[in-house]
Scaffold this motif. Structure first.
Motif, mmCIF file in Angstrom:
data_model
loop_
_atom_site.group_PDB
_atom_site.id
_atom_site.type_symbol
_atom_site.label_atom_id
_atom_site.label_comp_id
_atom_site.label_asym_id
_atom_site.label_seq_id
_atom_site.Cartn_x
_atom_site.Cartn_y
_atom_site.Cartn_z
ATOM 1 N N ASP A 233 0.838 -1.202 0.000
ATOM 2 C CA ASP A 233 0.000 0.000 0.000
ATOM 3 C C ASP A 233 0.872 1.251 0.000
ATOM 4 O OD1 ASP A 233 -2.271 1.466 -0.031
ATOM 5 O OD2 ASP A 233 -3.098 0.684 1.842
ATOM 6 N N ARG A 234 0.344 2.353 -0.483
ATOM 7 C CA ARG A 234 1.127 3.597 -0.560
ATOM 8 C C ARG A 234 0.849 4.506 0.628
ATOM 9 N NH1 ARG A 234 2.722 5.400 -6.470
ATOM 10 N NH2 ARG A 234 3.867 6.953 -5.316
ATOM 11 N N GLY A 235 1.855 5.292 0.968
ATOM 12 C CA GLY A 235 1.662 6.351 1.951
ATOM 13 C C GLY A 235 1.418 5.876 3.369
ATOM 14 N N ILE A 236 1.847 4.653 3.690
ATOM 15 C CA ILE A 236 1.707 4.180 5.069
ATOM 16 C C ILE A 236 2.949 3.388 5.487
ATOM 17 C CG2 ILE A 236 -0.811 4.070 5.241
ATOM 18 C CD1 ILE A 236 -0.589 1.071 4.624
ATOM 19 N N GLN B 229 0.840 0.321 9.785
ATOM 20 C CA GLN B 229 -0.496 0.776 9.367
ATOM 21 C C GLN B 229 -1.117 -0.135 8.317
ATOM 22 O OE1 GLN B 229 1.008 4.845 8.459
ATOM 23 N NE2 GLN B 229 -0.845 5.514 9.484
ATOM 24 N N HIS C 139 -2.878 -3.270 6.916
ATOM 25 C CA HIS C 139 -3.817 -4.241 7.479
ATOM 26 C C HIS C 139 -3.913 -5.467 6.588
ATOM 27 C CE1 HIS C 139 -4.585 -1.207 10.408
ATOM 28 N NE2 HIS C 139 -5.345 -2.053 11.086
#
Lengths: 646, 250
Positions: free
Chosen positions: B78-81, B85, B87
């Motif tokens: 996932d991007r930006g985490i 963060q 899941h």
């Protein structure tokens, strides 16, 4: 018996700190070089203290548990930091910040300390701006403010939703500067195991290097504990995984009194619990209550439908919603203090109006604010928080209301300190969340950052000199002293004991059980029977832990299980002290709500006649009951009233 | 969901590491990635085996401690985490997940998935500060700063020092990390006075510590959990050039 002396300076409250500084003892530059100070912890209080003391010329050693000082949990504070600047011209003043803080703490804090906190609050903002902290600004280039719970003025400075991060990075940059200058020596991945006392004074610490497992001795003329709070005693809290109470617990066992251990803050706006594998709870900043409206369905039938997924919250018409904070507290509305907001949420959920799968959640709704201000404004204000929420819950809070529930967040209690932030052990100081000092029975939002930096930048650099002035003739201590020998031996024995139990249950399983006992009995609502039960259950669990815990690995390696075991062993003692303190305090005040003591409409009912004091507990030996000392609170500048946010 | 985990195990900095396969079962899609690892560790401890060591602390994406390479990407798909963060709803039943530590020479492995990132502290100590002492500073509003520059400085200051930029870069370059700090101060009047010296010293320290150079692939920006812009690198290069041209002769 030790007599508690808060050492409050004489004179009118607005002049106490000025007078103190004018008459205190100082140490001249040549002598500062001869004096060593140990600071444990690199959060806002520890990093700012270490940097400032280093700048003054003392030899400072600073220790942190993480791989870098920048990772201390102050980093996670979101909303902001209070100061009495009155830049918005809305009627703020040092007195008003002082008044709001004492009132917010439900009249269980020491006036002189709180006044000083309000007084130095403005210098903190100046200092942080000078360091290059990028606070939010208005188009004219000046600093922006927002409002927080428990205040009717906008006095909160912020850096988006990452104020703690930016302030900590500011303190970390000051610390890095001093490390480069050679005045501060930094030890990372290092956890405090014990405090060393020589001739009644704090003279050093025993540390464990968590990479090599090496047990190290460090001596100094004075020791500062800035190791944060003990909210993780509840297992589930908003604290970081490594946040623990062991350093202050070791100090307690060596004679430092523990102040108000039962005062715990349950934060109203956290993401609700969703499963038994959960490791921590996530806070949604209180600043959200500036624009978000909190509600539950008016009828239990609607609540039931929502819980079962038969209806969406957005489908419920306006007149079927109960904005219970606005209804109960029209003057402060959604911005009542945290303890009040948390209890109100619990009350609604316990009465069957809760939402979410578990029924333990209420809505925080931005639909009105988005209609009024536009989505872009809400995005600019809270974008990162909304993103965080969406990542965790897989729901878009711009379109459907957030679900929130209270969670353990902060401990107002901590090591008892006097006006100088000195504990009952001479030479041992405690700063930030680790001490009990400024927030009484409930801390207002955006005041933790203020207190941490106040203690570190502007209080300890003065008061520690007052202590150290008569230490200039004391030569550096050798760590071969028998007191160090003994403390190291005790540490090694304890580690060995944990590793050799070799039982059947993991450390986490004990921690979870302890957390449940605490949450059920020493949480938001407390009563005599529950507290007595908790004490018995904790004693039982503690005995079981030492018989049946399983700690894998050895001491001389990276061993997170051992680290956790050492902390949980201390939590299993600390939890009992919290229950004892809650049991003795037969009144409701701030975050401490004794169900037996409430007004007819369910508000906290204080008993100023019998409980207008700080509880200061003294350790008397393993398996012996601690002794309660009382520091009476005197209110000369504030009229003590029933708190009223209506 | 049931998953196969292929995890890098390495007993110590000097030991030889290898991948070890583990099975985990009944993982909830609501659980976080680190909670999934907690469950694995709990089961390992129960069997008397050593749990997998990994860095983590705040578990809300701000401390910068967590640092896992998941299926070949820093902080996962996932991007930006950050890793914490992430899941489990990002993964599918039956999937095999490969988990490695940051791999970069200046970040040596300590154990399993933990690496030593003290090099970042050393770069900060070389100049990542404004040299003001506590006290004696002007009133906060005596230094007006345009909202635009304050916002840009904040964008850069959002860096959490996790090292994903270095881990993502084929050259193990720390340019995004260093430029974020250089930019923050270069954009603010408080940092201007020492700007030249700061950029010189920080870049020199970065080079000494063995970080590579930037070859403009922008992998750092793509993987940064705080989405720090590579424009900061351009700003740093400009600052560096200015510092070089205007440097006093030795």
């Amino acid at each position: 018996m030790v007599k508690l002396d808060a050492k409050i300076p004489h004179g009118p409250i607005a002049e106490k700190w000025t007078n103190y500084k004018a008459h205190q003892n100082l140490v001249n530059p040549a002598n500062k070089r001869k004096l060593d100070i140990i600071v444990v912890g690199t959060g806002l209080a520890g990093a700012s203290a270490a940097a400032s003391l280093g700048e003054l010329g003392f030899n400072v050693k600073v220790f942190c548990i993480q791989d870098s000082p920048r990772r201390a949990h102050s980093i996670a504070a979101q909303g902001g930091i209070n100061a009495a600047k009155n830049y918005p011209n809305d009627g703020d003043s040092i007195y008003r910040l002082f008044y709001d803080t004492v009132k917010g703490g439900d009249y269980r804090a020491r006036e002189a300390n709180v006044y000083r906190l309000a007084e130095v609050s403005n210098s903190i903002i100046d200092q942080c701006v000078a360091q290059g902290v990028p606070f939010a600004r208005e188009y004219g280039g000046l600093l922006d403010n927002r409002s927080f719970g428990g205040a009717q003025v906008s006095r909160t400075f912020y850096a988006r939703g990452q104020t703690g991060q930016q302030l900590l990075l500011g303190a970390y940059s000051a610390l890095s500067k001093e490390v480069a200058n050679g005045s501060v020596k930094l030890y990372t991945r290092s956890e405090m195991m014990d405090l060393v006392i020589i001739d009644g004074r704090a003279r050093g610490v025993i540390m464990r290097d968590v990479i090599s497992g090496k047990i190290e001795r460090h001596a100094a003329h004075a020791v500062v504990l800035a190791t944060g709070g003990y909210g993780n005693v509840f297992f589930l809290s908003t604290n970081a995984m490594a946040s623990n109470g062991s350093a202050i617990w070791k100090a307690f066992r060596k004679g430092a009194f523990f102040g108000n251990p039962c005062f715990t803050q349950i934060h109203p706006t956290c993401i609700p619990v969703h499963g038994d594998y959960q490791s921590k709870l996530t806070l949604m900043s209180e600043s959200l209550r500036n624009d978000g409206r909190i509600w539950v369905p008016k009828s239990p039938e609607d609540a039931e439908k929502i819980r079962k997924g038969q209806m969406k919250p957005t489908q419920l018409p306006e007149q079927a919603r109960d904005y219970y904070l606005e209804r109960r507290y029209p003057a402060f509305g959604n911005l009542v203090p945290r303890d009040v907001a948390s209890r109100a949420a619990k009350e609604r959920c316990d009465a069957g109006f809760g939402v979410g799968k578990t029924g333990l959640a209420v809505y925080l709704d931005f639909a009105d604010a988005i209609k009024r201000l536009g989505k872009h404004v809400i995005e600019a204000r809270y974008g990162n928080l909304f993103q965080m929420y969406e990542k965790i819950n897989d729901e878009n809070p711009y379109e459907t209301p957030m679900m929130i529930y209270p969670a353990v967040h902060y401990t107002m209690g901590g090591i008892w300190v006097d006006y100088e932030l000195q504990t009952t052990i001479p030479g041992l100081f405690a700063a930030g969340e680790a001490n009990f000092s400024d927030h009484g029975a409930n801390r207002l939002g955006a005041s933790a950052l203020m207190q941490g930096l106040s203690d570190g930048y502007f209080v300890l650099p003065y008061t520690m000199q007052n202590y150290l002035a008569d230490q200039i003739g004391v030569a550096r201590f050798k760590t071969e002293a028998p007191e160090f020998e003994q403390a190291e031996k005790e540490t090694r024995d304890r580690i060995q004991k944990l590793l050799s139990v070799n039982g059947n249950h993991t450390v986490d399983s004990y921690h979870r059980k302890l957390g449940l006992i605490m949450w059920d009995n020493v949480g938001m609502g407390r009563n005599k029977a529950g507290l007595e039960k908790a004490i018995a259950l904790i004693q039982e669990l503690r005995a079981d832990f030492w018989k049946n815990v399983k700690v894998t690995g050895t001491n001389d390696q990276v061993n997170p299980e051992l680290e956790k075991a050492l902390r949980v062993a201390d939590f299993l003692e600390l939890g009992e002290l919290m229950a004892r303190d809650a049991l003795v305090r037969e009144e409701s005040c701030g975050g401490h709500f004794r169900e037996e003591h409430q007004t007819p409409d369910g508000e906290a009912l204080r008993n100023d006649k019998d409980f207008n004091f700080v509880s200061a507990w003294e350790y008397t030996g393993a398996d012996k009951e601690p002794v309660l000392h009382k520091e009476p609170l005197v209110f000369e500048y504030i009229e003590v009233k029933q708190r009223n946010y209506k | 969901m049931d998953l196969t985990l292929k995890i890098w195990r390495q007993a110590s900095a000097t030991a030889k590491g290898k991948f070890v396969n583990y099975k985990v079962q009944d993982i909830s899609a609501e659980a976080s990635f680190l909670e999934m690892l907690d469950l694995l560790n709990e089961s390992l401890v129960q069997k008397g085996e050593e749990p997998v060591a990994f860095d983590h602390d705040c578990r809300e994406g701000i401390c910068g401690a967590c640092s896992l390479y998941i299926n070949g990407r820093p902080h996962g798909p996932d991007r930006g985490i950050t890793t914490c963060q992430m899941h489990m709803r990002n993964f599918k039943h039956g999937e095999t997940i490969v988990i490695e530590p940051w791999r970069a020479k200046p970040f040596p492995v300590i154990k399993d998935l933990m690496v030593d990132r003290s090099a970042f502290d050393e770069i900060m100590q070389a100049g990542g500060y404004v040299s003001v002492r506590t006290g004696g500073v002007p009133d906060a509003n005596a230094i007006p700063i345009s909202k635009r520059n304050a916002d840009l400085a904040m964008d850069a200051a959002a860096c959490i020092g996790c090292g994903a930029c270095v881990a993502a870069c084929k050259n193990a370059s720390a340019m995004l990390f260093v430029s974020a700090k250089v930019s923050q101060f270069a954009l603010l009047p408080q940092g201007k006075l020492e700007a030249n010296e700061r950029v010189r010293k920080m870049v020199a320290r970065m080079d000494e510590l063995g970080f590579g150079n930037c070859t403009n692939t922008y992998a750092c920006e793509a993987e940064c959990p705080k989405e720090i812009s590579a424009a900061n690198i351009a700003r740093m290069n400009r600052e560096f050039l200015v510092a070089k041209i205007t440097a006093p002769k030795e």
